[in-house]
Design an enzyme around this catalytic site. Structure first.
Site, mmCIF file in Angstrom:
data_model
loop_
_atom_site.group_PDB
_atom_site.id
_atom_site.type_symbol
_atom_site.label_atom_id
_atom_site.label_comp_id
_atom_site.label_asym_id
_atom_site.label_seq_id
_atom_site.Cartn_x
_atom_site.Cartn_y
_atom_site.Cartn_z
ATOM 1 N N HIS A 126 14.750 -37.851 -10.099
ATOM 2 C CA HIS A 126 13.624 -37.445 -8.224
ATOM 3 C C HIS A 126 12.534 -37.187 -8.814
ATOM 4 O O HIS A 126 11.825 -36.786 -7.193
ATOM 5 C CB HIS A 126 14.462 -36.720 -7.437
ATOM 6 N N LYS A 141 5.189 -4.090 -3.118
ATOM 7 C CA LYS A 141 7.291 -4.482 -3.030
ATOM 8 C C LYS A 141 7.638 -4.759 -2.179
ATOM 9 O O LYS A 141 8.634 -5.378 -2.109
ATOM 10 C CB LYS A 141 7.090 -3.025 -3.324
ATOM 11 N N ARG A 147 4.614 -0.260 -5.684
ATOM 12 C CA ARG A 147 3.566 -0.865 -3.872
ATOM 13 C C ARG A 147 2.991 -1.979 -4.408
ATOM 14 O O ARG A 147 2.333 -2.449 -3.453
ATOM 15 C CB ARG A 147 3.933 -0.204 -2.570
ATOM 16 N N CYS A 178 0.964 -0.826 -0.456
ATOM 17 C CA CYS A 178 -0.085 0.083 0.100
ATOM 18 C C CYS A 178 0.989 1.208 -0.004
ATOM 19 O O CYS A 178 2.281 1.296 0.117
ATOM 20 C CB CYS A 178 -1.222 0.048 1.039
ATOM 21 N N ASN A 223 -1.832 1.476 6.821
ATOM 22 C CA ASN A 223 -1.372 0.061 6.702
ATOM 23 C C ASN A 223 -1.539 -0.663 7.123
ATOM 24 O O ASN A 223 -0.579 -0.427 8.414
ATOM 25 C CB ASN A 223 -0.339 0.889 6.260
ATOM 26 N N GLY A 224 -1.371 -1.805 7.277
ATOM 27 C CA GLY A 224 -0.721 -3.048 8.087
ATOM 28 C C GLY A 224 -2.630 -3.392 8.617
ATOM 29 O O GLY A 224 -3.452 -3.043 7.377
ATOM 30 N N GLU A 246 6.093 -14.524 -11.596
ATOM 31 C CA GLU A 246 5.593 -12.871 -10.614
ATOM 32 C C GLU A 246 5.189 -12.032 -11.204
ATOM 33 O O GLU A 246 4.393 -11.615 -11.654
ATOM 34 C CB GLU A 246 7.296 -11.970 -10.326
ATOM 35 N N LYS A 287 11.253 -15.307 -11.157
ATOM 36 C CA LYS A 287 10.975 -13.689 -12.381
ATOM 37 C C LYS A 287 9.999 -14.216 -13.268
ATOM 38 O O LYS A 287 8.910 -13.170 -13.175
ATOM 39 C CB LYS A 287 12.030 -13.475 -13.133
ATOM 40 N N GLU A 315 15.797 -17.781 -8.560
ATOM 41 C CA GLU A 315 15.127 -16.659 -9.564
ATOM 42 C C GLU A 315 15.025 -16.377 -10.506
ATOM 43 O O GLU A 315 14.224 -16.212 -10.641
ATOM 44 C CB GLU A 315 16.409 -16.204 -8.896
#
Length: 613
Positions: free
Chosen positions: A509, A608, A27, A2, A100-101, A493, A490, A486
């Site tokens: 496996h 973010k 964000r 936020c 926020n939160g 995401e 990416k 990573e």
């Protein structure tokens, strides 16, 4: 998560707030709103969806005033809607809050307030605080707004930050932080509030970073900071060194693409003043962790989340190989719940781009409470991680706006490499000549990254071939295995394609069952100690019909007949090669997401800085 922006001064209030919210769009959010005070009246405009929807409303119904607050919301309580968007009011409409939160005990407070006659019109936890402050003021009209907010804070539980204004208390904004970031920007005859630096950077570089438990009463001429009990707390301003231009797109289509291309510069800045080729020395920033502490360490624990966890996993290879000391890597969300064994000789390293990641901060506090020495690897000066740790290695990446981390990741790898060399030299595990060789490799890295960026046209062509697929597999071995993780992260995401990262040796496996003629397999196969084993894994994938995209070293043509597509990076050292490998994977994710029509900088459901559990 936020965005919070507040302003009090002589500028166009709505313009300052909306512009600040626009700079915080990275964000993540699903609705937006603004409240402005003029002549003792508070007017509110809100809208679900993107900020442009709110801007459309403001174009039709302008707001002019003396001060105000604005918010972009990411839903936790109640669906995204105009009704649930912030700001929220009490029953009189005179007390307005953005937040926020999470207020964890909002249900019991809501019941209590409803019994006292409060009428709720939203599904949010935030509305509870507006009513709570109003009821406190009604019971004791002599209370200042700051004192009423402090009493309200004593009643709520959870990690949050908030701004409060009241029509009955002109020219005042009250801000409070408890676990979610909040800063005060200082100007001449004006002051600013925000949840992150980019929102106010074009107006001021002089800021106060609020600590957990801080309450700030802000007017256009003053800022008073206390704790929740009302005791004054000295709050020294800090100067932000970021150039505001760095927070702009600079001609690039997206922030993510700009930040990918900024990596050579970012890594130069991370190295600047820290490596001395002639002396074979790595100088870290001054910290409370002494040379004796490093020498006495018998173990290193690295704690991080998301992309930072992948950097931490690569650092395990670096530190164990160079410093000959065991390393354990933990997710921040798991660390404090497993009752970790911590001794004074266990050095803890916390990796966080923002310095505000809630799980990482909570883990840092847990480790400190158990007597550990704690170091932060962080990109943001003055953030909570940097203030609570015993020392910080700043990455100097500059503001990273795209939600999917790129330059923060590669500069974290560099910072962790420097830490590994520092520990190794102090412990006598590396001689000066050996350190000099590693430093030499680091000096070549920015130019090598510039070379890697030249592969972008080739990556674009690959994206055209594979943007329609539904699954990807990424394989690596050794220190390059975290880079495979990573790369997969990416892609998922920002393109929403399902992707898995695996150590290549584990493929047989289980994951090998997924491979067929429709499965692209991205294989990191540079010439290193496990190269031949990696080639064998590529052949296994080809034998099952997989489409192999190999990323290898320049000059290596042995994969030309084995892989369907080959990307090449410059020949580099064992510990700088992973940094080079990350870049083609970032570009691949970006161009695939672009072709799929995805919102590259603001992928769905993501934020973010994750400041809630």
């Amino acid at each position: 998560m936020c965005g919070i922006v507040g302003y009090i001064g002589s500028k166009d209030v709505s313009e300052v707030i909306v512009d600040g919210l626009r700079r915080l769009e990275y964000r993540g959010y699903d609705s937006a709103g603004i409240a402005v005070v003029k002549d003792g009246k508070i007017e509110i405009r809100r809208s679900p969806g993107k900020l442009r929807n709110l801007e459309g409303i403001l174009a039709r119904e302008p707001l002019a005033g003396h001060y105000g607050i604005g918010h972009t919301r990411w839903a936790t309580h109640g669906r995204p809607s105009e009704e649930n968007a912030h700001p929220h009011r009490d029953g009189t409409g005179k007390v307005v809050v953005i937040h926020n939160g999470i207020i964890e005990n909002y249900i019991e407070l809501k019941r209590e307030l409803a019994a006292a006659g409060c009428r709720f019109i939203t599904e949010t936890d935030t509305e509870v605080f507006a009513h709570l402050v109003s009821v406190i003021q009604a019971k004791d009209p002599k209370l200042s707004l700051g004192d009423a907010v402090r009493r309200g804070l004593a009643r709520i539980r959870g990690n949050n930050s908030l701004l409060v204004i009241s029509a009955d208390v002109p020219g005042t904004i009250v801000a409070a932080r408890n676990g979610s970031p909040l800063i005060v920007g200082l100007g001449e005859n004006e002051n600013f509030l925000a949840s992150d630096i980019p929102a106010i950077l074009q107006h001021t570089r002089k800021v106060i970073f609020l600590d957990d438990g801080d309450v700030a009463v802000v007017t256009k001429d003053s800022v008073s900071v206390t704790d929740v009990a009302g005791a004054p707390r000295p709050a020294a301003p800090q100067t932000i060194t970021w150039d505001p231009i760095l927070a702009e797109k600079g001609g690039y289509r997206h922030f993510m693409l700009k930040e990918i291309h900024e990596q050579p510069r970012a890594i130069r800045d991370t190295l600047y003043g820290r490596i001395w080729l002639d002396r074979g020395v790595v100088d870290l920033d001054p910290m409370e962790v002494t040379d004796a502490d490093f020498k006495a360490a018998t173990k290193v624990n690295i704690v991080a989340c998301g992309t930072s966890w992948h950097a931490a996993l690569a650092a395990k290879f670096m530190i164990e190989r160079l410093a000959k000391i065991p390393v354990e890597v933990d997710y921040g969300s798991e660390y404090r719940y497993r009752d970790p064994v911590v001794t004074p000789q266990t050095l803890h390293v916390f990796v966080t781009q923002s310095g505000e990641t809630l799980d990482t901060i909570a883990s840092l506090r847990e480790a400190k409470a158990r007597g550990a020495k704690c170091i932060a690897i962080c990109n943001v000066t003055g953030s909570m991680a940097t203030r609570e740790s015993h020392g910080t290695i700043y990455t100097h990446a500059g503001p990273e706006i795209g939600v999917a981390s790129t330059k923060a990741f590669t500069t974290q790898l560099v910072a962790l490499y420097l830490l590994a060399l520092h520990i190794a030299r102090l412990r006598g595990a590396l001689a000066e000549a050996a350190v000099r060789e590693h430093v030499q490799a680091l000096t070549h890295l920015p130019a090598q990254l510039e070379q890697v960026l030249h592969c972008e046209p080739q990556v674009e062509e690959l994206a055209k071939k594979f943007h329609h697929v539904s699954d990807f597999l990424y394989l690596g071995r050794g220190i390059n295995y975290p880079i495979a993780l990573e790369g997969a992260l990416k892609l998922k995401e920002i393109s929403y394609i399902h992707a898995e990262g695996y150590p290549a040796g584990e493929m047989k496996h289980g994951p090998i069952a997924l491979i067929d003629e429709n499965m692209p397999v991205v294989s990191l196969a540079v010439r290193d100690s496990v190269y031949e084993k990696m080639v064998s894994n590529i052949e296994e994938a080809k034998a099952r019909g997989g489409i192999v995209i190999a990323v290898t070293s320049e000059g290596n043509d042995m994969l030309d007949g084995k892989a369907d597509h080959v990307l090449r990076v410059p020949v580099a050292s064992e510990f700088t090669t992973p940094i080079l490998l990350a870049v083609p994977l970032q570009l691949l994710a970006y161009h695939i997401a672009l072709l799929r029509g995805c919102d590259v900088d603001q992928p769905r459901n993501l934020a973010k800085s994750v400041t809630v559990e």
